[in-house]
Enzyme design. Structure first.
Site, mmCIF file in Angstrom:
data_model
loop_
_atom_site.group_PDB
_atom_site.id
_atom_site.type_symbol
_atom_site.label_atom_id
_atom_site.label_comp_id
_atom_site.label_asym_id
_atom_site.label_seq_id
_atom_site.Cartn_x
_atom_site.Cartn_y
_atom_site.Cartn_z
ATOM 1 N N GLY A 72 -52.438 -21.422 4.311
ATOM 2 C CA GLY A 72 -51.334 -21.805 3.438
ATOM 3 C C GLY A 72 -50.045 -21.907 4.229
ATOM 4 O O GLY A 72 -50.060 -22.166 5.438
ATOM 5 N N SER A 73 -48.933 -21.659 3.556
ATOM 6 C CA SER A 73 -47.626 -21.854 4.175
ATOM 7 C C SER A 73 -47.285 -20.713 5.131
ATOM 8 O O SER A 73 -47.872 -19.625 5.077
ATOM 9 C CB SER A 73 -46.552 -21.924 3.090
ATOM 10 O OG SER A 73 -46.468 -20.672 2.440
ATOM 11 N N GLY A 92 -48.026 -16.600 4.923
ATOM 12 C CA GLY A 92 -48.549 -15.825 6.052
ATOM 13 C C GLY A 92 -47.635 -14.670 6.404
ATOM 14 O O GLY A 92 -48.097 -13.558 6.709
ATOM 15 N N GLU A 116 -54.167 -19.362 9.043
ATOM 16 C CA GLU A 116 -54.048 -20.816 9.267
ATOM 17 C C GLU A 116 -52.834 -21.264 8.482
ATOM 18 O O GLU A 116 -52.941 -21.560 7.299
ATOM 19 C CB GLU A 116 -55.269 -21.555 8.714
ATOM 20 C CG GLU A 116 -56.592 -21.169 9.287
ATOM 21 C CD GLU A 116 -56.768 -21.670 10.699
ATOM 22 O OE1 GLU A 116 -55.873 -22.362 11.234
ATOM 23 O OE2 GLU A 116 -57.821 -21.348 11.272
ATOM 24 N N CYS A 140 -52.626 -29.756 6.552
ATOM 25 C CA CYS A 140 -51.913 -28.936 7.531
ATOM 26 C C CYS A 140 -51.889 -29.650 8.877
ATOM 27 O O CYS A 140 -51.039 -29.371 9.711
ATOM 28 C CB CYS A 140 -52.513 -27.549 7.633
ATOM 29 S SG CYS A 140 -54.244 -27.567 8.012
HETATM 30 C C1 UN1 Z 1 -56.043 -28.294 6.156
HETATM 31 O O1 UN1 Z 1 -55.235 -29.216 5.973
HETATM 32 O O2 UN1 Z 1 -55.821 -27.148 5.701
HETATM 33 O O3 UN1 Z 1 -58.504 -31.602 10.462
HETATM 34 C C2 UN1 Z 1 -57.339 -28.466 6.850
HETATM 35 C C3 UN1 Z 1 -58.347 -31.929 9.274
HETATM 36 C C4 UN1 Z 1 -59.324 -31.408 8.272
HETATM 37 C C5 UN1 Z 1 -58.968 -30.017 7.847
HETATM 38 C C6 UN1 Z 1 -57.557 -29.844 7.404
HETATM 39 N N1 UN1 Z 1 -60.644 -31.401 8.861
HETATM 40 O O4 UN1 Z 1 -57.443 -32.668 8.910
#
Ligand code: UN1
Length: 500
Positions: free
Chosen positions: A240-241, A245, A262, A296
């Site tokens: 998440g953000s 975290g 993450e 992300c």
């Molecule tokens: C995410 O945005 O939390 O590499 C994961 C990627 C995807 C996973 C993204 N396989 O864009």
């Protein structure tokens, strides 16, 4: 242009109901509103979990762990194999729910479910490869080895943007490692969570696995603190953000728990003068505008050499102007809605700030009806604070450079360190970037998003340092024991110590 008629909320509700039923989710009722960003309207009420329900889920998962840890890893793999089969069978149902709840276009929603299937395959293979090392002992008649053991209950906190893939990365691996899971999905995507969990429950019943290997707790951040603080949760894997975290990590650390984080990404591509600009443009548009900028791994910064900046930007603005934005169910849509009103407002605020900082919006940026926005490209005179901030929306900031060192310095001068790429046909330049980028993911001649599950996924700095998914990320889900075995009838001490 926006699709003139959106799928109606009634139709979305019907489609969701059909997909939920197919996945084994019965009638739903409760105070948490499942919504669709396609129309911005509510679909169903879903039951929520209060603090006691979270405690019960943890206790049940702990009990299940006591049995599950004793099941041989390849037998645990058989459960994940069955889950992979059920995901394959219900790929379209789950993707439907991902489109309805997260607003992804069907191709990306199917791709997300494919990631789930792929990680199951990976985990099944892994279930016969949870290998430790052996090393020579300094003592005669002794052997030294490492063994890996199940860790315990894993708390999974996931975000709306990959509502099911991130859970599956964690859960498929955790299960073969002998762990059990309590999952707190984003409240914005509870339906996909319930459907995925129902498929896992079914796989567990069919395989005769213990009950409560995985529990879903649909709850808010405050109640989820029970999960974060519980000494019975050995690992908290949170996606998440950066803000989330920063709230979670110190609490887990305070009880000496493990955290796998993450968090934000502020991913950039460097485009060198030798780059294949046609290929670069395609890679950039997928990473920057795809998923409406809500990965992300979304590309948020473009660091382009002065000599090719105008040519590349012209190409990009042309493509952006023709991007089809709207109802993800419309045949040719590439950019669906943002997740909610807060997301749209954050984008508008960031754009206003960028302009105040001297930025020039080259294309896009307008808000359309509902939660639909035009992906934007903004030329910036410098990497100001707003450029260094992750705004979870499709804004691509463009900066220029003269020397590669300058590009690298700009590249690394953000708090986050998730994904990066360079477009170049000069091998020396590519190799220099592979070493210099401070991210967990560094690509050449592809964009920053769309990683395969086989690699370790995660990043450095405020991204949190965690690695999940493929490679040896499984080690985070197990505990390591170092074993020294004496098969002699002497008792020599290490380091030459005598004690008689
Ligand atoms: C995410 O945005 O939390 O590499 C994961 C990627 C995807 C996973 C993204 N396989 O864009």
């Amino acid at each position: 242009a926006i699709a003139s008629t959106l799928t109606t909320t009634d139709e979305l509700r019907n489609r969701a109901r059909v997909a939920l039923t197919a996945c084994g989710v019965g009638a739903l009722d409760g105070p948490v509103q499942a919504r669709s960003p396609i129309t911005g309207e509510a679909l169903f009420g879903v039951p929520g979990a209060d603090a006691d329900a979270v405690r019960t889920a943890i206790a049940n998962a702990k009990t299940a762990f006591e049995t599950w840890r004793t099941v041989p890893a390849p037998v645990r793999g058989a459960l994940v194999k069955r889950l992979g089969e059920l995901l394959t069978e219900h790929k379209a149902d789950l993707a439907e729910l991902v489109t309805i709840e997260a607003g992804k276009i069907p191709s990306e929603a199917l791709g997300e479910v494919q990631e789930m299937i792929d990680i199951c395959d990976f985990a099944v293979g892994l279930s016969r490869q949870l290998d430790g090392r052996t090393m020579p002992s300094e003592r005669p008649g002794h052997r030294l080895m490492e063994t890996w053991h199940p860790l315990g209950v894993v708390g999974v906190i996931s975000a709306f943007n990959f509502p099911v893939a991130v859970w599956s990365w964690n859960t498929a691996i955790a299960l073969v490692c002998g762990d059990t899971v309590v999952w707190k999905p984003s409240e914005l995507t509870s339906l996909t969570a319930l459907a995925s969990a129902a498929l896992l429950d079914r796989a567990a019943r069919e395989c005769g696995a213990p009950e409560h290997l995985n529990a879903v707790v649909v709850t808010d951040a405050e109640t989820a603190q029970v999960l974060v603080d519980s000494p019975d949760v050995a690992l908290v894997s949170a996606t998440g953000s950066e803000r989330m975290g920063a709230a979670v990590a110190p609490r887990v650390a305070a009880r000496f728990g493990r955290a796998l984080l993450e968090l934000g990404g502020n991913n950039a591509a460097v485009v060198a003068p030798s780059a294949d600009l046609e290929l670069a443009a395609r890679g950039i548009v997928f990473s920057a505008a795809g998923t409406a900028g809500q990965r992300c791994t979304t590309m948020r910064r473009l660091i382009v050499h002065e000599d090719v900046a105008d040519a590349l930007v012209e190409r990009l603005t042309g493509i952006y102007a023709s991007l089809r934005i709207g109802d993800p169910y419309a045949d040719d849509t590439l950019v669906g809605p943002l997740i909610n009103e807060a997301g749209v407002e954050a984008m508008q605020r960031a754009l206003a700030q960028a302009v105040e900082d001297g930025g020039e919006v080259l294309v896009g940026g307008a808000r359309r009806e509902g939660l639909y926005v035009e992906p934007a490209i903004v030329r910036m005179p410098a990497q100001t604070k707003i450029v260094q901030t992750e705004t979870f929306a499709p804004i691509l900031y463009v900066l220029t450079y003269r020397e590669l060192d300058e590009a690298v310095a700009l590249h690394n001068d953000v708090p986050q360190g998730l994904s990066s790429s360079i477009f170049t046909t000069d091998q020396r330049e590519a190799e220099r970037f592979l070493v210099a980028s401070d991210c967990g993911i560094v690509n050449v001649n592809i964009g920053t998003s769309g990683a395969e599950i086989g690699g370790a996924f995660g990043g450095e700095k405020t991204t949190g340092g965690g690695r999940e998914s493929g490679s040896d990320a499984w080690r985070a889900y197990m505990r390591r024991a170092t074993n020294t075995i004496n098969y002699s009838d002497e008792l020599p001490l290490a380091q030459g110590v005598t004690f008689t």
